[in-house]
Write an enzyme that holds these catalytic residues in place. Structure first.
Site, mmCIF file in Angstrom:
data_model
loop_
_atom_site.group_PDB
_atom_site.id
_atom_site.type_symbol
_atom_site.label_atom_id
_atom_site.label_comp_id
_atom_site.label_asym_id
_atom_site.label_seq_id
_atom_site.Cartn_x
_atom_site.Cartn_y
_atom_site.Cartn_z
ATOM 1 N N CYS A 188 15.803 74.271 38.665
ATOM 2 C CA CYS A 188 17.116 74.262 38.073
ATOM 3 C C CYS A 188 17.250 73.325 36.961
ATOM 4 C CB CYS A 188 18.056 74.076 39.041
ATOM 5 S SG CYS A 188 18.132 72.382 39.946
ATOM 6 N N HIS B 186 21.771 70.432 42.426
ATOM 7 C CA HIS B 186 21.551 71.581 41.658
ATOM 8 C C HIS B 186 22.459 71.529 40.622
ATOM 9 C CE1 HIS B 186 20.335 75.753 41.365
ATOM 10 N NE2 HIS B 186 21.417 75.865 41.135
ATOM 11 N N HIS C 5 21.048 80.275 36.228
ATOM 12 C CA HIS C 5 20.499 79.275 36.520
ATOM 13 C C HIS C 5 18.987 79.679 37.287
ATOM 14 C CE1 HIS C 5 22.224 79.645 41.076
ATOM 15 N NE2 HIS C 5 22.234 80.879 40.415
#
Length: 374
Positions: A287, A335, A347
Site C-alpha cells: 500500500c 493502510h 490502493h
C-alpha cells in the site's frame, strides 16, 4: 450438504480458532496502537484444536458463519499490514545506516591518508633536529664560524619549531577524529544489525499471518469463496454508503495540484498489478509502496511507510482533500490509499489482491495527509 463439504467447513471454522491463538502468541508490532487481543477463551495452541472441538456446523453454512471467517481474515491481513509497515521502516533505516557507514568509511580512508602524511612530515622534522646534534642554540652560536649565518638560521629554526608544533597539534587532532569516526561507524553497524533483526522478526510475523489466512481460505469451497467475496464487497459498500450519506462528498470541491495530477496518473497506470508486501514497483506494490512511488514520480519524495506518512506529512480535513492526497486508514495508520476524486481511491489492498479502485469510505478513515502542502 454432503459429508465432505461439512468436513471442509468444519475445518475452516477450526482454523478460525487456531489462528486466533496465533494472533495471541505474536510479539508486539512497531505501531502506535496495538492490535486488539484475541478472546481469552481461545485454545492454548493451534495443535490442540481439532474438528471435534469446533462449533457445530449447520447443513448449509450461514452468512453468520462466513461473516466470522471474513472478520478473521480481515484481522489476519490487518496484522500482516502492521508487520509490513514495521518491515518497511526497518528496511528504510537499514538503507540509511548502510549509506552512513559507506560515507564514514570514505572519511576514515581520507583521514588515515592524512595521518600517514602528517607522520611522515613529523618524522622528517625529527630527523632534521637529530642532524643538528640536539645542541642548544647557545652552544651552536659559540661553535659557529659565521654568527650572522647562524642567527639567520636560528630564525628559520624557530619558524620550523613553530611549524612542528602546529604539525603535532594537527596530528593529534587527526588521530582523535579518526577515533571518533571509527566509534560512529561501530555505532551505525550496531544499529544496522538491530534493524536487520527487526526486519527478520517482522518478516516472520507477515509470513505467519498470510499463511494462516491462506490456509483459512483454502478450506472453503468455490461457492463459499464466492459468497465470502460477496460479503466482503457488501461490507465495503455499506461503509462507503454510510460515508457518502454523511454528506462529506458535497463539501469536497478542491482540484488536484499539478504534482497531485502526476501522482494520480502514476497510480492509475499501476491498476491490476499484484500486491506484494515490501514491494515498491515496478511490477508489484504494497500500500505505501504505491503511494510513495506515486509521489516520487511526481517529483516529490515522501516517507516510505504509511505510519511515517501520517506522522510527517501535513494533515488536512477530509472535506478539504483533493486528488493526490493520501487517506490513512485504521487507528494504527497501517493502510494508505491515494484519493483520486469523486469519492474514490486507488490502493494496493492486501496479499492475493491487485492494485484497484475502491470507495474512499470503505475502510475506517484515520485522516488525510497532503504531500505537496506549501
Amino acid at each position: 450438504m454432503g459429508t465432505g463439504k461439512r468436513g471442509l467447513l468444519a475445518a475452516a471454522v477450526t482454523v478460525v480458532c487456531a489462528v486466533t491463538v496465533l494472533g495471541a502468541s505474536g510479539t508486539a508490532y512497531a505501531s502506535p496502537t496495538p492490535s486488539k487481543s484475541p478472546s481469552p477463551s481461545a485454545s492454548k495452541s493451534p495443535a490442540a484444536t481439532s474438528t471435534a472441538s469446533a462449533p457445530s456446523v449447520p447443513s448449509a453454512p450461514s452468512n453468520k458463519d462466513l461473516e466470522a471467517v471474513r472478520k478473521k481474515l480481515d484481522e489476519l491481513y490487518h496484522e500482516a499490514a502492521v508487520a509490513t509497515d514495521a518491515y518497511n521502516a526497518a528496511q528504510e533505516r537499514a538503507d540509511q545506516q548502510s549509506a552512513q557507514i559507506v560515507e564514514l568509511a570514505k572519511v576514515i580512508v581520507k583521514g588515515q591518508a592524512k595521518l600517514d602524511d602528517l607522520k611522515n612530515r613529523a618524522g622528517a622534522a625529527a630527523r632534521a633536529q637529530y642532524r643538528t646534534g640536539g645542541l642548544p642554540p647557545e652552544a651552536q652560536l659559540m661553535l659557529s664560524d659565521n654568527p650572522g649565518e647562524f642567527l639567520d638560521g636560528a630564525g628559520r629554526v624557530i619558524q620550523g619549531e613553530r611549524a612542528t608544533k602546529g604539525l603535532l597539534r594537527e596530528l593529534t587532532q587527526t588521530q582523535q577524529d579518526l577515533k571518533q569516526y571509527a566509534a560512529d561507524a561501530s555505532d551505525q553497524w550496531q544499529k544496522l544489525e538491530a534493524n536487520r533483526k527487526a526486519k527478520a522478526s517482522a518478516k516472520k510475523q507477515i509470513q505467519q499471518r498470510i499463511k494462516a489466512a491462506e490456509q483459512l481460505e483454502s478450506r472453503l469451497e468455490k461457492a463459499e469463496k464466492e459468497r465470502l467475496a460477496k460479503l466482503e464487497q457488501e461490507a465495503a459498500n455499506k461503509a462507503q454508503t454510510a460515508w457518502l450519506d454523511s454528506g462529506v462528498l458535497k463539501d469536497i470541491t478542491s482540484k488536484a495540484s499539478e504534482q497531485g495530477k502526476k501522482a494520480v496518473e502514476f497510480a492509475t497506470k499501476q491498476l491490476g498489478k499484484p500486491y506484494v508486501w515490501g514491494a515498491e514497483g515496478p511490477d508489484s506494490y504494497d500500500c505505501s509502496g504505491l503511494t510513495s512511488q506515486g509521489w516520487a514520480a511526481a517529483g516529490h519524495p515522501i516517507p516510505r511507510t504509511s505510519q511515517e506518512q501520517w506522522k510527517q506529512l501535513k494533515h488536512v480535513a477530509v472535506q478539504d482533500m483533493r486528488p493526490g492526497d493520501l487517506i490513512i486508514y485504521f487507528s494504527d495508520a497501517s493502510h494508505v490509499a491515494m484519493y483520486i476524486g469523486g469519492g474514490a481511491i486507488i490502493h494496493a489492498p492486501r496479499p492475493g489482491r491487485t492494485v484497484t479502485l475502491a470507495g474512499a469510505g470503505s475502510m475506517p478513515i484515520l485522516g488525510v495527509v497532503r504531500p505537496d502542502a506549501s
